[in-house]
Design an enzyme around this catalytic site. Structure first.
Site, PDB file in Angstrom:
ATOM      1  N   SER A 125     -10.905   0.493   6.205  1.00 45.91           N
ATOM      2  CA  SER A 125      -9.663   0.362   4.835  1.00 45.91           C
ATOM      3  C   SER A 125     -10.789  -0.445   4.461  1.00 45.91           C
ATOM      4  O   SER A 125     -11.164  -1.747   4.078  1.00 45.91           O
ATOM      5  CB  SER A 125      -8.531  -0.189   5.481  1.00 45.91           C
ATOM      6  OG  SER A 125      -8.073   1.237   5.658  1.00 45.91           O
ATOM      7  N   ASP A 155      -5.105   3.374  -3.995  1.00 46.05           N
ATOM      8  CA  ASP A 155      -4.722   2.077  -3.044  1.00 46.05           C
ATOM      9  C   ASP A 155      -6.228   1.264  -3.504  1.00 46.05           C
ATOM     10  O   ASP A 155      -7.463   0.969  -2.293  1.00 46.05           O
ATOM     11  CB  ASP A 155      -5.292   2.667  -1.535  1.00 46.05           C
ATOM     12  CG  ASP A 155      -4.786   2.013  -0.547  1.00 46.05           C
ATOM     13  OD1 ASP A 155      -4.537   0.811  -1.209  1.00 46.05           O
ATOM     14  OD2 ASP A 155      -4.408   2.349   0.762  1.00 46.05           O
ATOM     15  N   HIS A 188      -3.658  -2.223   0.152  1.00 46.44           N
ATOM     16  CA  HIS A 188      -2.920  -2.184   1.735  1.00 46.44           C
ATOM     17  C   HIS A 188      -3.462  -3.430   2.728  1.00 46.44           C
ATOM     18  O   HIS A 188      -3.290  -4.195   3.325  1.00 46.44           O
ATOM     19  CB  HIS A 188      -2.499  -0.707   2.147  1.00 46.44           C
ATOM     20  CG  HIS A 188      -3.487  -0.417   3.340  1.00 46.44           C
ATOM     21  ND1 HIS A 188      -4.500   0.410   2.768  1.00 46.44           N
ATOM     22  CD2 HIS A 188      -4.378  -0.488   4.539  1.00 46.44           C
ATOM     23  CE1 HIS A 188      -5.066   1.027   3.605  1.00 46.44           C
ATOM     24  NE2 HIS A 188      -5.483   0.085   4.362  1.00 46.44           N
TER      25      HIS A 188
END
Length: 702
Positions: free
Chosen positions: A634, A208, A71
């Site tokens: 992240s 991810d 992402h």
């Protein structure tokens, strides 16, 4: 701004230089990497930890290969996708360097090289009689001078963020790499498996991850994107460990967490819970519905708005999670107790602090809350990408009338490339008819906001929703070349323009300027009072033998914890691992639960190779840890006790969302991609053998 984050179990987003204070705790959980290594940003492993400006990442080879979340690379994947060549759906792998794709003007990599305490140079000799705005502008002037002195070449980006809301300032020098290319991303069926349905949920089974590469000029210095550039020679990179982890194992996590609010006062929590968050969630839900209706049935529009929708969904679910968390546990009441304890201690131990300190702080927070409601109303009334571009361009023209050091931050010469990048990026993420629908709907929402929250004079200046279509017919700003051509024009050219959005931006400037000046006044006053308050909090905690960490502010931090399950409610224990078997179980054939056939076949045939966990007897996909993380983390490297890469942080459990405000050790869990799943997908599914060969991977002993 009150109450009180300090070391408690795995809590804390620590500046690297603070880690020696945690020596006993890190030793207790089993971390063996010497602490001196973690405090020295020029040495491994910290020198391998980088930022992409909104996410964290790390070097995993000496040739500038970077691993981060899928992402976090989403904008670059989307930028290179078309309905015919959809890398979001199908994935992308460059089999050699020549096949790597441009990340785009907004894809940057920052390598932190130096951090120095400059508190004295920012704060020394500030006159106590200054107004809030005067103080704010004087501090900003000093910060801009410190930045100018530090940015000795185009290759560097410097910043001077405040810690503890103005108690300390550190100058941070980062190498800014501007040529970043997309190397590999699995299909969204792996990289975003579960989509927004599974966002913040556990169990998760999301791969991810994505790979980028940093490129520089032949002289080794950062350069504009060019086919002549060469891979950046990363001085250090992380060794990847396929040995894996088990329940209870210690982990270290390093990255660039965005913002936390651990020191907020009870009144601020109640405002967020009862007023601010509900109106924001309703606004995001309405905006998403408008985008869905306006893009329906058009694959080009869909691809253009994929990243926008993903971003709004993420913020919305997090905000909704905060509301649910506040409903589940009365954090305001918990903070009331801590606040009362602190105020009682402060009465007895006031020292040199002003007598009216807490009364002043309470009054300032009330003013801050009132202004923030007006700022939100402003954001709704101006919710258009084309209007945002026009406002940026006009503001740039006005700021350029001043000498560079006197311009507001964000509009100096050093910011021009970022402004150009933002204005260029619209080419991939804007469709005028969709923007028009969003703006018309936003104006309807604005008209329903409480009158006291709408900035004075703004109502009369905004178009009626029915007049929005005419604005879009009378503008050329949707054309990228024409949009960029406004950079460098003087303010007079804007005032004479017939372009509908330029005219609207000029009309709105006085209201926006008034809001900004009021914000400077309040922030200047807060920055005078809050450091005195934070000094008292730190002294209070010190009297209890507890170190205090600052709120996250997008600077490099280290957190720690253990692989750990949790119990969200009575009789239910979750985690700490999910597996590829769970991926297949979740397969429905309907988005977002579509599993590629190759994955199903490999799992059914038990082709797990070196990546099979000896306890689980299959390949682990995601795992939970008790580490303290937030947005911006992240892509953060999750390292084992020796500092080897064993996972990537990408999310938190839904029950953990309130940790931005209050850390609850029992239920706060971060979600990480297990590196063994990443390696398994690379080898077994996507055959990314060139990258597996490039990385240094430690396999388990047979």
């Amino acid at each position: 701004m009150g109450v009180f984050a300090s070391a408690s179990a795995d809590e804390g987003q620590w500046q690297p230089h603070q880690l020696p204070q945690l020596k006993a705790e890190l030793k207790r959980i089993g971390i063996t990497i010497p602490l001196e290594k973690l405090t020295d940003l020029s040495k491994h492993p910290m020198s391998a930890i980088v930022s992409t400006g909104g996410c964290s990442a790390s070097f995993v080879s000496g040739d500038g290969l970077i691993v981060t979340n899928h992402h976090c690379g989403h904008a670059a994947i989307q930028r290179n996708s078309t309905p015919e060549r959809n890398y979001l759906q199908n994935g992308f792998l460059a089999k050699d360097r020549a096949g790597e794709l441009p990340g785009g003007p907004s894809m940057l990599v920052y390598v932190t090289e130096k951090v120095e305490n400059v508190t004295d140079r920012v704060l020394k000799g500030l006159a106590p009689t200054m107004s809030g705005r005067e103080r704010y502008e004087e501090v900003q002037g000093r910060i801009k001078a410190l930045i100018a002195e530090c940015e000795t070449g185009k290759g560097y980006r410097c910043s001077v963020p405040a810690f503890h809301r103005g108690l300390e300032y550190y100058r941070i020098r980062q190498l800014m790499i501007r040529d970043v290319r997309l190397v590999y991303a699995p299909s969204e069926k792996i990289g975003n498996f579960g989509g927004d349905v599974d966002n913040y949920e556990w169990p998760r089974q999301t791969g991810d991850f994505a790979f980028l590469r940093a490129y520089v000029g032949k002289d080794g210095r950062p350069a504009e994107p060019s086919p002549d550039n060469v891979p950046y020679k990363s001085k250090d990179f992380l060794v990847v460990s396929a040995e894996g982890l088990k329940n209870g194992d210690p982990i270290l996590l390093a990255g660039y967490p965005g913002r936390t609010s651990r020191y907020k006062m009870p009144s601020e929590i109640r405002f967020a819970r009862d007023a601010d968050f509900p109106v924001r969630v309703a606004g995001m839900q309405a905006d998403l519905a408008v985008i869905a209706a306006a893009t329906m049935g058009n694959p080009t529009y869909d691809v253009r708005y994929a990243n926008v929708v993903k971003g709004i969904n993420n913020v919305m679910k997090k905000t909704q999670g905060l509301m649910d968390g506040f409903a589940r546990k009365d954090i305001a009441a918990l903070k009331d107790v801590q606040d009362a304890e602190f105020r009682a201690w402060f009465k007895q131990n006031q020292g040199n602090a002003p007598k009216a300190l807490m009364a002043d702080l309470d009054a300032l927070i009330a003013a801050d809350i009132a202004l923030s409601e007006e700022e939100y109303a402003w954001s709704v009334g101006t919710h258009s990408d084309l209007l945002g571009s026009a406002r940026t361009l006009y503001r740039l023209a006005l700021e350029r009338q001043k000498p560079d050091p006197k311009r507001d931050a964000g509009y100096q010469e050093r910011d021009l490339s970022f402004i150009k990048a933002r204005l260029t990026r619209l080419e991939q993420s804007l469709v005028p008819v969709v923007d028009e629908a969003r703006y018309s709907a936003a104006l309807q929402r604005y008209s329903k906001l409480a009158a006291r929250t709408r900035p004075q004079s703004l109502d009369a200046l905004l178009p009626a929703p029915r007049d929005v279509a005419a604005l879009y017919k009378s503008t050329e700003l949707a054309d990228t070349a024409k949009r960029l051509a406004w950079i460098g024009k003087d303010a007079d050219a804007f005032r004479k323009s017939d372009d509908a959005f330029i005219k609207l931006a000029v009309r709105l400037y006085e209201v926006s300027s008034s809001l900004e000046n009021r914000r400077k006044e309040i922030n200047g006053n807060l920055e005078k009072v809050i450091p005195q308050y934070m000094s008292a909090v730190i002294a209070w905690k010190k009297s209890q033998g507890k170190p205090v960490y600052p709120d996250a502010n997008s600077t490099l931090r280290v957190t720690y914890g253990t692989v750990s399950p949790y119990s969200p409610r009575d009789g239910l224990v979750k985690g700490p691992f999910s597996t590829v078997d769970g991926v297949v179980e979740k397969h429905t054939g309907v988005d977002p639960f579509i599993v590629p056939k190759e994955v199903i076949d490999a799992v059914k045939a038990k082709r797990f190779g070196a990546f099979k966990d000896p306890v689980l007897n299959t390949v682990p996909v995601n795992f939970l840890s008790s580490a303290d993380t937030t947005g911006g983390n992240s892509g953060s490297a999750v390292m084992n006790k020796r500092g080897e890469l064993v996972g990537l942080n990408f999310d938190s459990t839904y029950e953990s969302i309130t940790k931005d405000w209050y850390f609850d050790r029992a239920i706060t869990r971060a979600i990480h991609v297990d590196i063994r799943y990443m390696l398994w997908v690379m080898k077994e599914i996507d055959h990314a053998d060139n990258l597996l060969k490039e990385m240094t991977i430690k396999y388990p002993k047979k």
